[in-house]
Scaffold this active site. Structure first.
Site, short mmCIF file in Angstrom:
data_model
loop_
_atom_site.label_atom_id
_atom_site.label_comp_id
_atom_site.label_asym_id
_atom_site.label_seq_id
_atom_site.Cartn_x
_atom_site.Cartn_y
_atom_site.Cartn_z
N PHE A 306 0.87 -1.18 0.00
CA PHE A 306 0.00 0.00 0.00
C PHE A 306 0.92 1.24 0.00
O PHE A 306 1.37 1.69 1.05
CB PHE A 306 -0.90 -0.01 1.24
CG PHE A 306 -1.82 -1.21 1.30
CD1 PHE A 306 -3.14 -1.11 0.85
CD2 PHE A 306 -1.38 -2.43 1.78
CE1 PHE A 306 -3.98 -2.22 0.88
CE2 PHE A 306 -2.21 -3.53 1.82
CZ PHE A 306 -3.52 -3.43 1.37
N ASP A 307 1.20 1.74 -1.18
CA ASP A 307 2.22 2.79 -1.28
C ASP A 307 1.80 4.08 -0.58
O ASP A 307 2.65 4.86 -0.15
CB ASP A 307 2.54 3.07 -2.74
CG ASP A 307 3.32 1.93 -3.38
OD1 ASP A 307 4.32 1.50 -2.80
OD2 ASP A 307 2.92 1.46 -4.46
N TYR A 311 3.73 3.93 3.05
CA TYR A 311 4.92 4.79 2.86
C TYR A 311 4.56 6.28 2.82
O TYR A 311 5.25 7.10 3.41
CB TYR A 311 5.65 4.43 1.56
CG TYR A 311 6.20 3.03 1.53
CD1 TYR A 311 7.44 2.74 2.09
CD2 TYR A 311 5.49 1.99 0.95
CE1 TYR A 311 7.96 1.45 2.07
CE2 TYR A 311 5.99 0.70 0.92
CZ TYR A 311 7.23 0.43 1.48
OH TYR A 311 7.74 -0.84 1.46
N VAL A 388 8.36 5.66 -5.34
CA VAL A 388 8.25 4.66 -4.27
C VAL A 388 9.12 3.48 -4.68
O VAL A 388 8.72 2.65 -5.47
CB VAL A 388 6.79 4.21 -4.08
CG1 VAL A 388 6.66 3.37 -2.81
CG2 VAL A 388 5.84 5.39 -4.01
N ASN A 390 11.14 1.29 -6.65
CA ASN A 390 11.46 1.15 -8.07
C ASN A 390 10.52 1.93 -8.97
O ASN A 390 10.85 2.21 -10.11
CB ASN A 390 11.45 -0.33 -8.46
CG ASN A 390 10.21 -1.07 -8.00
OD1 ASN A 390 9.91 -1.11 -6.80
ND2 ASN A 390 9.47 -1.64 -8.91
N TYR A 391 9.30 2.27 -8.48
CA TYR A 391 8.29 2.87 -9.35
C TYR A 391 8.15 4.37 -9.14
O TYR A 391 8.35 4.87 -8.04
CB TYR A 391 6.91 2.27 -9.05
CG TYR A 391 6.49 1.18 -10.02
CD1 TYR A 391 6.22 1.48 -11.36
CD2 TYR A 391 6.33 -0.13 -9.60
CE1 TYR A 391 5.83 0.49 -12.24
CE2 TYR A 391 5.93 -1.13 -10.49
CZ TYR A 391 5.69 -0.82 -11.80
OH TYR A 391 5.30 -1.79 -12.67
N TYR A 393 5.16 7.30 -9.55
CA TYR A 393 3.73 7.55 -9.74
C TYR A 393 3.54 9.04 -9.97
O TYR A 393 3.81 9.85 -9.09
CB TYR A 393 2.93 7.09 -8.51
CG TYR A 393 2.95 5.59 -8.36
CD1 TYR A 393 2.19 4.79 -9.22
CD2 TYR A 393 3.74 4.96 -7.41
CE1 TYR A 393 2.21 3.40 -9.12
CE2 TYR A 393 3.77 3.57 -7.30
CZ TYR A 393 3.00 2.80 -8.15
OH TYR A 393 3.02 1.44 -8.06
N HIS A 441 1.18 -8.30 -11.98
CA HIS A 441 0.72 -7.53 -10.81
C HIS A 441 -0.30 -6.51 -11.25
O HIS A 441 -0.57 -6.35 -12.45
CB HIS A 441 1.92 -6.84 -10.12
CG HIS A 441 2.62 -5.85 -10.99
ND1 HIS A 441 3.56 -6.22 -11.94
CD2 HIS A 441 2.51 -4.50 -11.10
CE1 HIS A 441 4.00 -5.15 -12.58
NE2 HIS A 441 3.38 -4.08 -12.09
N HIS A 602 -1.09 -5.22 -14.94
CA HIS A 602 0.25 -5.11 -15.50
C HIS A 602 0.95 -6.46 -15.62
O HIS A 602 1.53 -6.95 -14.65
CB HIS A 602 1.08 -4.14 -14.65
CG HIS A 602 2.32 -3.68 -15.33
ND1 HIS A 602 3.27 -2.90 -14.72
CD2 HIS A 602 2.77 -3.89 -16.60
CE1 HIS A 602 4.25 -2.67 -15.57
NE2 HIS A 602 3.97 -3.26 -16.72
CO CO Z 1 3.46 -2.20 -12.83
#
Ligand code: CO
Length: 654
Positions: A306-307, A311, A388, A390-391, A393, A441, A602
């Site tokens: 739960f980003d 976090y 966050v 590796n990603y 947003y 995912h 994804h």
């Molecule tokens: Co993805």
């Protein structure tokens, strides 16, 4: 108007000296420091406490209404604090006006969000642990300084020895040389479980050795020897400056007005959104997101993060760069947040505000008279980007000249990678490079929208389209029609999209009608919905229950803020949307909160590596019977004088 933009101080904190802050402006640095001082000076707390979040306690709708009557709103803050050596969270309300703590509750089992300051500390203790070093040695890794350990939230899986812990469950990669993209080299099979507060590794799991893929796949320019030829410049020229007026955190543009807020958890929040002075949304935010991964293998089943709740997207927000992140005439807002240890954490250029051309808004050519009318549309864009792990947003809110509000999430950055035998990816993944796979995912987002369509007293209507089944009424087989059903209570308003009936939802104000006598409304069309594959009673399914519907509607309660619950780290699933709707409150002609769940499904592609081009998901709030006619009808005709014919000497020299 240009002057006004530049007259607004770059640091929001300075505006306090210029004039009173808007009641919905985020806390500034001085206010955050004041909250910390009030808590540390209070005999019940003191200097030993750590700060999870400090944010504005937003004034109630009634208090805001009093502002227009000339009454000041006292500034209040919410503060969640904790101790480094004891469990629990103290949830406080602090009056900045009176400099006292006005409410406090102790939540014995709640755990703080994983703090930015803890990321590298977690990596440090894992890299130093003998079991982890031994596991790395089994993979021929001896230089621990090149091992990168990402601190994932641990979830709540009932693993013996983890009960009640404030934990991180880590994944590791190997960096081959300085600045090199370590996500190309997963160290498969090793997961450390870390007690964050104690700063101790409580267990190292080793699921077995898999060769580390060693081919480099870099995205940084410094590693490239060549680039494709650049395109010719494309400049956004606004010779008279932008058309928005920013006054502190309040913004007006075209026929829109709103207030821009921000907090450590949700990041951007938008308030008091009005068009033609008519309210539409009291408060809009992305309140939660979850990224469930679909593999049961190794330690990967724990990836259900739960980003926002674990976090905080706000705290992980980027400082944006003019001409790179943002193109054109840009106004920025900085933000101030708290650090865990009691300082102010300043993010320069955190919020980007600009205008974009939006193609044609409307057009018609009368073929008999050969007369054409066309109007170009433009949109106001308010955005921020968070990283966050590796990603990335990137959140964009758009406002258009036909009365539409759109939210778009652009997901970019680097897919989470794991190693596989080359040519033999897991059933649950895609091989994106030889020996390197990305697991299937989803990214599920939940927007929280405090609706106020044309003022208080709203209802939600579900619209479905059906073919006419009565053959007597449908002799040619062409007939279809739309039905409207009021969602009368919270239990009835947990709904899923249905492409077979072109289902959408409309928030109406039954107290206000348009010129056809119908209630005014705004429609929410679910464009990017997900099917959740989490089993409902499973450890991650319980905590991600908000994913099971695409629409939830609750009666407005300012304390019901997060669809998964307020304290998500190691949560049990309690305190979220399923609890909110348990009383089945009536929803007709009242103050409503609409929760829309949407997202990205994804299955990684080879094209998503080494860095993923933006993939997008979002939703639109579109006027539906709100205006009596096309709200862009009054745009003046015009011709853009800077536009040129391609091939003319001025544009193709050289
Ligand atoms: Co993805």
């Amino acid at each position: 108007m240009d002057d006004l933009i530049h007259a607004a101080p770059a640091t929001p904190g300075l505006s306090a000296r210029v004039k009173p802050r808007h009641p919905l402006s985020p806390l500034d640095a001085g206010e955050i420091r004041a909250v910390m001082a009030i808590i540390r000076d209070d005999a019940a707390f003191g200097p030993g406490f750590l700060f999870e979040t400090i944010e504005l306690k937003e004034p109630t709708h009634d208090a805001l209404a009093a502002v227009t009557a000339g009454h000041a709103v006292p500034r209040e803050a919410r503060a969640n604090i904790f101790l480094g050596d004891k469990p629990g969270i103290w949830r406080l309300t602090v009056s900045l006006s009176d400099r006292v703590i006005t409410a406090s509750a102790f939540l014995a089992t709640a755990k703080p969000m994983i703090q930015l300051e803890q990321f590298l500390a977690i990596e440090g203790v894992v890299r130093a642990h003998p079991d982890f070093i031994a596991a790395c040695a089994r993979r021929c890794i001896t230089d621990m300084s090149m091992v990168c350990v990402d601190p994932w939230s641990a979830g709540n899986f009932g693993v013996p020895g983890e009960e009640g812990g404030y934990l991180s469950h880590t994944f590791s990669w190997l960096r081959l040389r300085r600045d090199e993209n370590f996500y190309a080299h997963p160290i498969e099979g090793i997961n450390a479980v870390v007690d964050i507060k104690a700063g101790k590794v409580i267990r190292v799991d080793d699921y077995g050795v898999m060769p580390i893929p060693m081919a480099e796949f870099n995205y940084e320019a410094q590693f490239r020897e060549s680039f494709r030829p650049s395109l010719k410049p494309l400049d956004i020229i606004q010779p008279e400056g932008p058309s928005f007026v920013l006054d502190g955190h309040a913004i007006t543009w075209d026929n829109w007005s709103l207030v821009i807020g921000f907090n450590a958890r949700e990041g951007l929040t938008l308030h008091d959104i009005r068009v033609d002075h008519r309210p539409i949304v009291n408060r809009a935010s992305l309140a939660e997101m979850v990224v469930p991964y679909g593999t049961p293998e190794g330690g990967h089943f724990r990836k259900n993060v739960f980003d926002i709740g674990e976090y905080g997207l706000g705290k992980l927000t980027n400082s944006l760069e003019l001409g790179c992140d943002c193109l054109g005439h840009i106004a920025y807002l900085d933000v101030d947040l708290n650090t865990m240890t009691g300082d102010v954490f300043h993010i320069d250029k955190a919020i980007c505000i600009h205008e974009e051309d939006d193609g044609i808004l409307w057009k018609h050519w009368d073929f008999r008279t050969e007369r054409t009318e066309v109007r170009r549309g433009r949109k106001l864009v308010i955005s921020s980007i968070a990283t966050v792990g590796n990603y990335e947003y990137a959140s964009y809110w758009y406002f258009t000249q036909d009365g539409m509000i759109e939210f778009e999430m652009k997901a970019t950055g680097i897919i989470n990678t794991s190693a596989c035998v080359p040519g033999q990816p897991s059933k649950y993944g895609t091989e994106v490079a030889p020996g390197l796979q990305g697991h299937i995912h989803q990214h599920a987002f939940c927007a929280r929208l405090e609706m106020a369509v044309d003022g208080p007293g709203n209802s939600v209507v579900e619209c479905n389209t059906f073919a006419e089944e009565d053959d007597a009424k449908n002799p040619y087989g062409n007939a279809f029609y739309q039905t409207e059903t009021v969602l009368e209570s919270e239990q009835a308003a947990g709904r899923r999209a249905n492409p077979q009936t072109q289902r959408f939802w409309k928030v109406i104000n039954p107290n206000k009608t348009n010129h056809t006598g119908k209630p005014v409304g705004y429609k929410l069309y679910p464009e990017h919905v997900l099917t959740s594959y989490l089993k409902p009673g499973s450890p991650s399914g319980i905590r991600s229950a908000f994913m099971t519907n695409h629409l939830w509607v609750t009666k407005y309660d300012p304390e019901e803020r997060y669809p998964g619950g307020e304290f998500m780290n190691h949560s049990t699933g309690a305190g979220g949307i399923t609890d909110f709707i348990s009383h089945d409150r009536k929803l007709v002609n009242t103050d409503l909160v609409v929760w829309h769940v949407f997202g990205l499904h994804h299955q990684p592609r080879t094209e998503d590596f080494p860095v993923q081009p933006c993939i997008k998901a979002g939703f639109k709030l579109m006027p539906s019977g709100f205006f009596d006619q096309n709200p862009g009808i009054d745009l003046a005709p015009g011709v853009n004088k800077a536009s040129k014919l391609a091939g003319s000497s001025s544009c193709c020299a050289g």
